[in-house]
Design a protein around this motif. Structure first.
Motif, PDB file in Angstrom:
ATOM      1  N   ASP A 200      -9.232  -7.235  24.823  1.00 16.54           N
ATOM      2  CA  ASP A 200      -8.830  -7.646  23.474  1.00 16.54           C
ATOM      3  C   ASP A 200      -9.873  -8.531  22.810  1.00 16.54           C
ATOM      4  O   ASP A 200     -10.073  -8.454  21.587  1.00 16.54           O
ATOM      5  N   TYR A 201     -10.504  -9.341  23.588  1.00 17.20           N
ATOM      6  CA  TYR A 201     -11.491 -10.267  23.011  1.00 17.20           C
ATOM      7  C   TYR A 201     -12.924  -9.743  23.143  1.00 17.20           C
ATOM      8  O   TYR A 201     -13.886 -10.487  22.925  1.00 17.20           O
ATOM      9  N   VAL A 221     -21.011 -18.489  40.167  1.00 15.34           N
ATOM     10  CA  VAL A 221     -21.188 -18.766  38.742  1.00 15.34           C
ATOM     11  C   VAL A 221     -21.082 -17.444  37.987  1.00 15.34           C
ATOM     12  O   VAL A 221     -21.804 -16.484  38.292  1.00 15.34           O
ATOM     13  N   TYR A 222     -20.197 -17.403  36.999  1.00 15.52           N
ATOM     14  CA  TYR A 222     -20.017 -16.223  36.144  1.00 15.52           C
ATOM     15  C   TYR A 222     -20.339 -16.604  34.699  1.00 15.52           C
ATOM     16  O   TYR A 222     -19.925 -17.668  34.220  1.00 15.52           O
ATOM     17  N   LEU A 223     -21.053 -15.732  34.003  1.00 20.35           N
ATOM     18  CA  LEU A 223     -21.312 -15.894  32.573  1.00 20.35           C
ATOM     19  C   LEU A 223     -20.721 -14.695  31.837  1.00 20.35           C
ATOM     20  O   LEU A 223     -21.054 -13.541  32.153  1.00 20.35           O
ATOM     21  N   LEU A 224     -19.861 -14.972  30.866  1.00 23.43           N
ATOM     22  CA  LEU A 224     -19.219 -13.923  30.066  1.00 23.43           C
ATOM     23  C   LEU A 224     -19.694 -14.050  28.617  1.00 23.43           C
ATOM     24  O   LEU A 224     -19.534 -15.118  28.009  1.00 23.43           O
ATOM     25  N   ARG A 225     -20.265 -12.996  28.088  1.00 22.88           N
ATOM     26  CA  ARG A 225     -20.716 -13.010  26.693  1.00 22.88           C
ATOM     27  C   ARG A 225     -19.769 -12.166  25.843  1.00 22.88           C
ATOM     28  O   ARG A 225     -19.462 -11.015  26.192  1.00 22.88           O
ATOM     29  N   ALA A 232     -15.014 -15.817  22.041  1.00 26.19           N
ATOM     30  CA  ALA A 232     -15.166 -16.628  23.261  1.00 26.19           C
ATOM     31  C   ALA A 232     -14.135 -17.752  23.285  1.00 26.19           C
ATOM     32  O   ALA A 232     -13.502 -18.020  24.327  1.00 26.19           O
ATOM     33  N   GLU A 233     -13.957 -18.419  22.162  1.00 22.34           N
ATOM     34  CA  GLU A 233     -12.965 -19.499  22.101  1.00 22.34           C
ATOM     35  C   GLU A 233     -11.545 -18.971  22.244  1.00 22.34           C
ATOM     36  O   GLU A 233     -10.709 -19.599  22.909  1.00 22.34           O
ATOM     37  N   GLY A 234     -11.265 -17.798  21.647  1.00 23.30           N
ATOM     38  CA  GLY A 234      -9.921 -17.224  21.760  1.00 23.30           C
ATOM     39  C   GLY A 234      -9.582 -16.891  23.193  1.00 23.30           C
ATOM     40  O   GLY A 234      -8.462 -17.179  23.668  1.00 23.30           O
TER      41      GLY A 234
END
Length: 327
Positions: A200-201, A221-225, A232-234
């Protein structure tokens, strides 16, 4: 002197040369021819020479006394001079040794000097960090020209490298990972809802790196773009966080609370926000520490787990460094 030396009485008077002279032995006037040569001048007679003392009265001065002055003070004994020389040599040798020791100490690291070694506070030895290169004409995420706060660098290059002595995780090697791999960090009953939230996001990419330290601490460590800061804030607000607790529980940590050891002022990086949590006692075989970092269009998840308790210092260090790479 010997008897061969002449005395003043036996020696003949020494003649004095000049236009007009008077004999040293008599007071007879000069010849008339010479007197008429300079009638206008009257030359006084030369003074008599002082008598020379007898040769027998001449002698060298005694040692330690001046010929015509007060006696010279006695010098130090030779044994004193030798002692002074020995002590001077010893001082020079000790001074040289002391200088060498001083140079050797100043050239050593503090941890190499016995008694001065600094006890480790638990921090890990990370390599020197550098920001990755950007595509031509692309600004940094929080540059004034980048109002959307987009990370234009390769997401994999923004992952924190493993510290020295770490054993790399074979599944999390610093490359792209699937949403299923990311969801495996959470409790099984929550994974379906989180998967829907990722769709959804509009999460674009997920990169991850993991390692294990010699003391058994496991780090991931995970990075989600996402497509934008709003997405990202939602996802952060509605899916994973819930105020004083970390919201959706991790598989290894059913309960969490705010990490009271974390200081926002010490670990703050401008334009980023950190949410730091720790598993409270009593915990099971392992304790889990976790944190989320929101930096523009990117959300990071940092997890550390260790049997018997996860130390706060290396966890906070890891979080700050990852925060700096994103900020």
């Amino acid at each position: 002197m010997t008897e061969q030396a002449a005395t003043p009485a036996e020696s003949a008077p020494e003649p004095v040369s000049g236009p007009v002279a008077t004999s040293a032995a008599t007071d007879a006037p000069a010849p008339a021819a010479e007197a008429t040569a300079a009638p206008a001048a009257s030359v006084p007679p030369l003074p008599d020479r002082p008598p020379v003392p007898p040769a027998a009265g001449l002698s060298w001065p005694e040692p330690g006394a001046l010929p015509d002055g007060p006696p010279r003070p006695p010098g130090p004994p030779r044994r004193v001079l030798r002692a002074v020389a020995r002590w001077t040599a010893a001082v020079l040798v000790c001074g040289g040794l002391g200088t060498g020791v001083a140079f050797s100490i100043t050239g050593m690291e503090r941890t190499d000097v016995p008694g001065l070694a600094t006890r480790s506070d638990g921090r890990w030895d990370y390599p020197r960090l550098t920001l990755p290169a950007l595509p031509a004409g692309s600004p940094r995420p929080f540059n004034e020209a980048n109002t959307a706060e987009i990370h234009h660098a390769d997401l994999r290059d923004l992952l924190l490298p493993a510290p020295a002595g770490a054993t790399a995780d074979k599944k999390l090697t610093g490359g792209w990972v699937s949403t299923e791999q990311y969801l495996s960090e959470y409790a099984p009953e929550k994974r379906a809802d989180l998967g829907t939230g990722l769709r959804d996001y509009a999460v674009r990419h997920i990169a991850a790196r993991g390692w294990t330290m010699p003391d058994g601490t496991s780090s991931r460590v995970y990075l989600l773009r996402f497509d934008s800061v709003a997405f990202a804030e939602g996802f952060k607000d509605r899916q994973v966080l819930a105020g004083l607790v970390a919201g959706v529980p991790l598989a290894a940590a059913p309960t969490t609370e705010l990490d009271e050891e974390w200081s926002d002022t010490a670990g703050a990086v401008e334009d980023t926000t950190s949410y730091v949590y720790a598993e409270p006692k009593p915990y099971g075989d392992t304790q889990v520490r976790q944190a989320y970092v929101l930096a523009g269009d990117t959300l990071a998840l940092v997890v550390q787990e260790r049997k018997g308790g996860a130390a706060g210092v290396p966890f906070h260090q890891t979080l700050i460094l990852q925060n700096q790479l994103l900020g």
